[in-house]
Design an enzyme around this catalytic site. Structure first.
Site, PDB file in Angstrom:
ATOM      1  N   THR A  76       0.849  -1.198   0.000  1.00 26.10           N
ATOM      2  CA  THR A  76       0.000   0.000   0.000  1.00 26.10           C
ATOM      3  C   THR A  76       0.883   1.246   0.000  1.00 26.10           C
ATOM      4  OG1 THR A  76      -1.591  -1.221   1.339  1.00 26.10           O
ATOM      5  CG2 THR A  76      -1.885   1.162   1.235  1.00 26.10           C
ATOM      6  N   THR A  77       0.465   2.250  -0.749  1.00 25.36           N
ATOM      7  CA  THR A  77       1.227   3.511  -0.775  1.00 25.36           C
ATOM      8  C   THR A  77       0.413   4.592  -0.041  1.00 25.36           C
ATOM      9  OG1 THR A  77       0.257   3.971  -2.943  1.00 25.36           O
ATOM     10  CG2 THR A  77       2.439   2.978  -2.912  1.00 25.36           C
ATOM     11  N   SER A 101       7.438   0.731  -2.808  1.00 27.83           N
ATOM     12  CA  SER A 101       6.388   1.602  -3.354  1.00 27.83           C
ATOM     13  C   SER A 101       5.955   1.072  -4.717  1.00 27.83           C
ATOM     14  CB  SER A 101       6.897   3.036  -3.481  1.00 27.83           C
ATOM     15  OG  SER A 101       7.966   3.092  -4.411  1.00 27.83           O
ATOM     16  N   ASN A 102       6.787   0.217  -5.308  1.00 26.17           N
ATOM     17  CA  ASN A 102       6.441  -0.367  -6.608  1.00 26.17           C
ATOM     18  C   ASN A 102       7.162  -1.714  -6.737  1.00 26.17           C
ATOM     19  OD1 ASN A 102       6.282  -0.978  -9.440  1.00 26.17           O
ATOM     20  ND2 ASN A 102       5.636   1.138  -9.726  1.00 26.17           N
ATOM     21  N   HIS A 135      -2.210   7.505 -13.604  1.00 22.10           N
ATOM     22  CA  HIS A 135      -2.806   6.274 -13.072  1.00 22.10           C
ATOM     23  C   HIS A 135      -4.317   6.295 -13.303  1.00 22.10           C
ATOM     24  CE1 HIS A 135       0.991   5.825 -10.819  1.00 22.10           C
ATOM     25  NE2 HIS A 135       0.677   4.537 -10.797  1.00 22.10           N
ATOM     26  N   HIS A 136      -4.934   5.139 -13.059  1.00 23.36           N
ATOM     27  CA  HIS A 136      -6.394   4.986 -13.147  1.00 23.36           C
ATOM     28  C   HIS A 136      -7.125   5.895 -12.145  1.00 23.36           C
ATOM     29  CE1 HIS A 136      -6.090   2.587  -9.457  1.00 23.36           C
ATOM     30  NE2 HIS A 136      -4.995   2.068 -10.016  1.00 23.36           N
ATOM     31  N   LYS A 139      -7.298   5.375  -8.107  1.00 22.04           N
ATOM     32  CA  LYS A 139      -6.139   5.516  -7.202  1.00 22.04           C
ATOM     33  C   LYS A 139      -6.404   6.633  -6.194  1.00 22.04           C
ATOM     34  CE  LYS A 139      -1.109   5.780  -7.155  1.00 22.04           C
ATOM     35  NZ  LYS A 139      -0.989   4.693  -6.185  1.00 22.04           N
ATOM     36  N   THR A 146       5.413   5.678  -6.233  1.00 20.97           N
ATOM     37  CA  THR A 146       6.527   5.496  -7.178  1.00 20.97           C
ATOM     38  C   THR A 146       7.136   6.848  -7.557  1.00 20.97           C
ATOM     39  OG1 THR A 146       5.402   3.570  -8.021  1.00 20.97           O
ATOM     40  CG2 THR A 146       7.117   4.497  -9.431  1.00 20.97           C
TER      41      THR A 146
HETATM   42  N1  LIG Z   1       3.573  -1.224  -4.297  1.00 22.65           N
HETATM   43  C1  LIG Z   1       3.058  -1.535  -5.494  1.00 22.65           C
HETATM   44  O1  LIG Z   1       3.722  -2.095  -6.370  1.00 22.65           O
HETATM   45  C2  LIG Z   1       1.604  -1.218  -5.771  1.00 22.65           C
HETATM   46  C3  LIG Z   1       1.017  -1.600  -6.982  1.00 22.65           C
HETATM   47  C4  LIG Z   1      -0.349  -1.351  -7.163  1.00 22.65           C
HETATM   48  C5  LIG Z   1      -1.077  -0.741  -6.148  1.00 22.65           C
HETATM   49  N2  LIG Z   1      -0.457  -0.363  -4.998  1.00 22.65           N
HETATM   50  C6  LIG Z   1      -1.182   0.224  -3.860  1.00 22.65           C
HETATM   51  O2  LIG Z   1      -1.862  -0.822  -3.194  1.00 22.65           O
HETATM   52  C7  LIG Z   1      -3.041  -0.321  -2.567  1.00 22.65           C
HETATM   53  C8  LIG Z   1      -4.243  -1.161  -2.997  1.00 22.65           C
HETATM   54  O3  LIG Z   1      -4.454  -1.023  -4.390  1.00 22.65           O
HETATM   55  P1  LIG Z   1      -5.716  -1.689  -5.109  1.00 22.65           P
HETATM   56  O4  LIG Z   1      -5.638  -1.230  -6.515  1.00 22.65           O
HETATM   57  O5  LIG Z   1      -5.796  -3.129  -4.802  1.00 22.65           O
HETATM   58  O6  LIG Z   1      -6.910  -0.904  -4.363  1.00 22.65           O
HETATM   59  P2  LIG Z   1      -8.409  -1.413  -4.150  1.00 22.65           P
HETATM   60  O7  LIG Z   1      -9.190  -0.182  -3.766  1.00 22.65           O
HETATM   61  O8  LIG Z   1      -8.870  -2.205  -5.326  1.00 22.65           O
HETATM   62  O9  LIG Z   1      -8.298  -2.394  -2.911  1.00 22.65           O
HETATM   63  C9  LIG Z   1      -8.126  -1.973  -1.587  1.00 22.65           C
HETATM   64  C10 LIG Z   1      -8.899  -2.931  -0.704  1.00 22.65           C
HETATM   65  O10 LIG Z   1      -8.602  -2.695   0.672  1.00 22.65           O
HETATM   66  C11 LIG Z   1      -9.777  -3.012   1.397  1.00 22.65           C
HETATM   67  N3  LIG Z   1      -9.747  -2.458   2.757  1.00 22.65           N
HETATM   68  C12 LIG Z   1     -10.282  -1.294   3.229  1.00 22.65           C
HETATM   69  N4  LIG Z   1     -10.070  -1.196   4.559  1.00 22.65           N
HETATM   70  C13 LIG Z   1      -9.378  -2.302   4.929  1.00 22.65           C
HETATM   71  C14 LIG Z   1      -8.860  -2.765   6.158  1.00 22.65           C
HETATM   72  N5  LIG Z   1      -8.995  -2.051   7.305  1.00 22.65           N
HETATM   73  N6  LIG Z   1      -8.199  -3.942   6.183  1.00 22.65           N
HETATM   74  C15 LIG Z   1      -8.033  -4.667   5.038  1.00 22.65           C
HETATM   75  N7  LIG Z   1      -8.522  -4.273   3.839  1.00 22.65           N
HETATM   76  C16 LIG Z   1      -9.181  -3.107   3.786  1.00 22.65           C
HETATM   77  C17 LIG Z   1     -10.897  -2.441   0.544  1.00 22.65           C
HETATM   78  O11 LIG Z   1     -12.126  -3.053   0.872  1.00 22.65           O
HETATM   79  C18 LIG Z   1     -10.416  -2.807  -0.858  1.00 22.65           C
HETATM   80  O12 LIG Z   1     -10.939  -4.044  -1.301  1.00 22.65           O
HETATM   81  C19 LIG Z   1      -3.113   1.161  -2.980  1.00 22.65           C
HETATM   82  O13 LIG Z   1      -2.505   1.947  -1.964  1.00 22.65           O
HETATM   83  C20 LIG Z   1      -2.262   1.228  -4.239  1.00 22.65           C
HETATM   84  O14 LIG Z   1      -1.702   2.499  -4.465  1.00 22.65           O
HETATM   85  C21 LIG Z   1       0.866  -0.596  -4.793  1.00 22.65           C
END
Ligand SMILES: NC(=O)c1ccc[n+]([C@@H]2O[C@H](COP(=O)([O-])OP(=O)(O)OC[C@H]3O[C@@H](n4cnc5c(N)ncnc54)[C@H](O)[C@@H]3O)[C@@H](O)[C@H]2O)c1
Length: 240
Positions: A76-77, A101-102, A135-136, A139, A146
């Site tokens: 998560t970021t 972060s990525n 990004h989409h 986000k 990143t």
């Molecule tokens: N580091 C990386 O390479 C990378 C790549 C893609 C996305 N991300 C990051 O990852 C995160 C998630 O992205 P996504 O596209 O899956 O988002 P998303 O919105 O599709 O999924 C997030 C999920 O978290 C759930 N959630 C909410 N509160 C919660 C809690 N207390 N405990 C557990 N789950 C909970 C939501 O219900 C949701 O299903 C974002 O911060 C995104 O920026 C990081």
């Protein structure tokens, strides 16, 4: 390996798919509807937790895992102002923590090139630098984690930049990051150096979320049996 996925959204689903393909089992998924299942007795059934939830919930989830004694891979970021607290907790509990972060391998090669290019550009003051990311629309954080990593790495190497700003700079020492949220773009990042004479650009475009999920599962495999705080440079063997 037995995995708990915390945050069962777009990334959580992709991670589950990749983990199964690589012979692992997903023993529990936690989403906003079943946060009560995030309990030590459930976590203890697993070898690793992989956390991809929201900027608001990630730090507490990671701390919970470290306190429960389960290694955690975090993706998560938008929460990294709490990074020092997490690292202290990891050391205090003699735990295991991996953050990127990525998780895309291509992006981490891009990070490496970005650091090398910034160090080179120290000598060529005629070039100014800015970052663009797209990004989409779903986000939640902006700029992307990143883009922040790219900016911090440039600031670390280029003495004429001392901070970053999301938008137009107020002074020359600020490194601007311009963010666009549009359609379903998985992630585009550009680092652009410009002089009066030319433009020099580093460009990365993710084709899908799969590369992030693969990197996160590889990180979970990498930390088995290890203690401490790790990142992609450890996984990929990329020096600074
Ligand atoms: N580091 C990386 O390479 C990378 C790549 C893609 C996305 N991300 C990051 O990852 C995160 C998630 O992205 P996504 O596209 O899956 O988002 P998303 O919105 O599709 O999924 C997030 C999920 O978290 C759930 N959630 C909410 N509160 C919660 C809690 N207390 N405990 C557990 N789950 C909970 C939501 O219900 C949701 O299903 C974002 O911060 C995104 O920026 C990081």
């Amino acid at each position: 390996m037995k995995i708990v996925i915390i945050g069962y959204g777009k990334m959580g689903h992709e991670i589950e798919k990749v983990a199964r393909e690589r012979g692992h089992s997903v023993v529990l998924t936690i989403d906003e509807n079943n946060t009560g299942d995030l309990a030590p007795e459930n976590l203890n059934q697993a070898d690793t937790a992989i956390e991809f939830s929201t900027p608001e919930t990630a730090a507490d989830n990671i701390l919970f895992c470290l306190e429960a004694g389960i290694p955690v891979v975090a993706g998560t970021t938008g929460w990294t102002h709490k990074m020092e607290e997490i690292k202290r907790s990891c050391i205090h509990h003699d735990g295991t923590f991996f953050y990127a972060s990525n998780y895309s391998i291509g992006v981490n090669i891009f990070f490496y090139l970005n650091r090398k290019l910034a160090a080179l550009m120290e000598r060529y003051a005629q070039y100014d630098v800015h970052i663009r990311e797209a990004h989409h629309i779903h986000k939640k954080d902006s700029p992307s984690g990143t883009a922040i990593t790219l900016a911090e790495d440039i600031i670390g190497k280029l003495s004429r930049k001392s901070s970053w700003i999301n938008g137009h700079p107020l002074e020359r020492a600020q490194l601007p990051i311009f963010s666009i949220r549009e359609g379903e773009i998985p992630g585009i990042h550009r680092v652009i150096y410009e002089s009066e004479e030319d433009t020099l650009e580093l460009f990365h475009s993710a084709k899908s979320r799969r590369g992030f999920a693969l990197g996160a599962v590889m990180a979970a495999e990498f930390i088995q049996g290890k203690k401490g705080c790790f990142g992609m440079n450890d996984l990929l063997g990329l020096e600074d």
